[in-house]
Enzyme design. Structure first.
Site, mmCIF file in Angstrom:
data_model
loop_
_atom_site.group_PDB
_atom_site.id
_atom_site.type_symbol
_atom_site.label_atom_id
_atom_site.label_comp_id
_atom_site.label_asym_id
_atom_site.label_seq_id
_atom_site.Cartn_x
_atom_site.Cartn_y
_atom_site.Cartn_z
ATOM 1 C CD GLU A 1 -2.979 1.138 2.228
ATOM 2 O OE1 GLU A 1 -3.680 2.146 2.441
ATOM 3 O OE2 GLU A 1 -3.180 0.045 2.791
ATOM 4 C CE LYS B 1 -9.538 0.007 5.484
ATOM 5 N NZ LYS B 1 -8.884 -0.538 6.704
#
Length: 423
Positions: free
Chosen positions: A223, A239
């Site tokens: 990420e 997410k």
């Protein structure tokens, strides 16, 4: 706070410790020359302190993204860039939020910057070769043994934390909170090869290692917390998780709960970037794209803004730390709930680790990350909680995220354990 000297650029095996996010073209032709360290107990503004140190060492961190077309020397002795690590605790200080419980790895500073200079590639290769033990380090691991994992909370306590977040949402305090569990295990022998395996997990965009005198951080993070390059500032929140199967992909794309949770964080990241000085309109370049990390599908978006004025590193860190995908929304209220729910500090997890170059910034979020210190290996895993979250499913999701890290540490053929950590 300042530490000079060569630094600690090798794992215990002697294998080069590749800094996360560092340019591939420089990874065999640079070496650490000095470092900055800051602990919570030092006080002051860590964002400004590390920015001042980097600036004094020749990196243009007061005006990020404005020198993309500049020519930067790369001869021996010239500055290549700097590793930068910011703990979740330091990020909370930068944001003005609650710092949570004490860290389980107090030996590791809350902010570390390691300045690298270019050198002769042959010299670096020769030093690495001389440091290696006899034989192939990747194929021989006779001294490494990992003991049983101990969780900082039980599955029931984790589920109760999910219910506490539900209560906070019903009160109107928050919309979403990311809750994180911690686990640690004792080890004997040399952890170097095992940590290298962690960094090579599939999808580890920020795979790499940062070392200190008595500690190591190894990350397999996919990420992007924040990237500044070619006149734009970008964040790529992740997410939403499912097993990396055809069915799992369909479930992730069809899940209204996962999409709602994801969009909340995208909106939070849009707000974070909109508060930055020297930037133009924020836009969502990509929404809910499905990417693979190890054995999991994860949903990722890209949010960006152009840089049209003066943007400094200190303001950037204050805006994006701690990362929205591991805090929740609103961020400061979520940090209050996290401080009340989590029994152990996040340590090296859920922070930032990456690279500051002469013409770019590239910081990963320290998810899928382990720390080694004091004879123990530590890891953190969790997930975002909304009003629709099922406590048992959230416990299982955290375990699924931790499982590839645990397997990489244990090594090929290692015996399984009764249950995964953080679950």
């Amino acid at each position: 706070m300042f530490h000079g000297g060569r630094g600690y650029d090798h794992c215990a095996t002697g294998a080069p410790a590749v800094p996360p996010g560092s340019p591939a073209s420089c990874q065999r032709s640079h070496r650490p020359s000095s470092r900055f360290e800051w602990y919570l107990s030092d006080g002051g503004d860590p964002a400004e302190l590390v920015s001042a140190w980097l600036s004094s060492n020749g990196l243009p961190v007061r005006k990020l993204g404005r020198s993309a077309e500049a020519s930067h020397p790369n001869g021996a002795g010239t500055i290549c860039g700097s590793s930068l690590y910011v703990s979740a605790t330091a990020g909370s200080v930068m944001a003005g939020g609650a710092v949570g419980q004490p860290t389980p790895v107090p030996e590791i500073p809350d902010v570390v910057a390691v300045l690298y200079r270019h050198t002769d590639p042959a010299e670096v290769a020769g030093e690495a070769l001389a440091a290696l033990p006899d034989g192939d380090a990747e194929s021989s691991e006779p001294t490494w043994s990992l003991g049983p994992w101990t969780d900082s909370w039980s599955a029931r306590e984790h589920a109760n934390a999910v219910r506490a977040v539900h209560d906070a949402i019903r009160r109107g305090d928050v919309y979403q909170v990311n809750v994180v569990g911690h686990a640690s295990a004792p080890y004997t022998g040399d952890p170097g090869v095992a940590l290298q395996r962690v960094t090579k997990l599939p999808g580890a965009r920020y795979g790499g290692i940062l070392t200190g005198r008595d500690w190591v951080i190894a990350t397999a993070s996919p990420e992007t917390l924040v990237e500044v390059r070619a006149g734009r500032v970008v964040t790529r929140p992740i997410k939403g998780t499912r097993p990396a199967t055809a069915v799992g992909r369909r479930e992730l794309l069809a899940s209204a709960k996962e999409r709602a949770e994801h969009v909340m964080i995208v909106d939070l990241e849009r707000n974070d970037l909109s508060r930055l000085p020297g930037t133009g309109p924020v836009r969502v370049d990509e929404l809910f794209a499905v990417r693979r990390w190890s054995g999991l599908w994860q949903a990722e978006s890209e949010v960006s803004a152009p840089i049209d004025g003066d943007l400094g590193l200190a303001d950037l860190l204050r805006a994006v730390c701690p990362g929205g995908s591991v805090t929740g929304a609103p961020k400061l209220a979520a940090l209050d709930v996290i401080a009340a729910c989590e029994p152990v500090g996040r340590g090296a997890g859920m922070g930032a680790l990456g690279w500051i170059g002469p013409d770019h910034v590239d910081l990963g979020l320290t998810i899928r990350t382990v720390a080694v210190t004091g004879g123990r290996v530590h890891l953190w895993a969790g997930g975002g909680i909304t009003i629709d979250s099922d406590p048992a499913a959230e416990v299982a999701e955290a375990a699924a995220k931790a499982a590839p890290i645990r397997a990489a540490l244990a090594g090929p053929g290692a015996a399984g354990e009764d249950r995964p950590p953080c679950g």
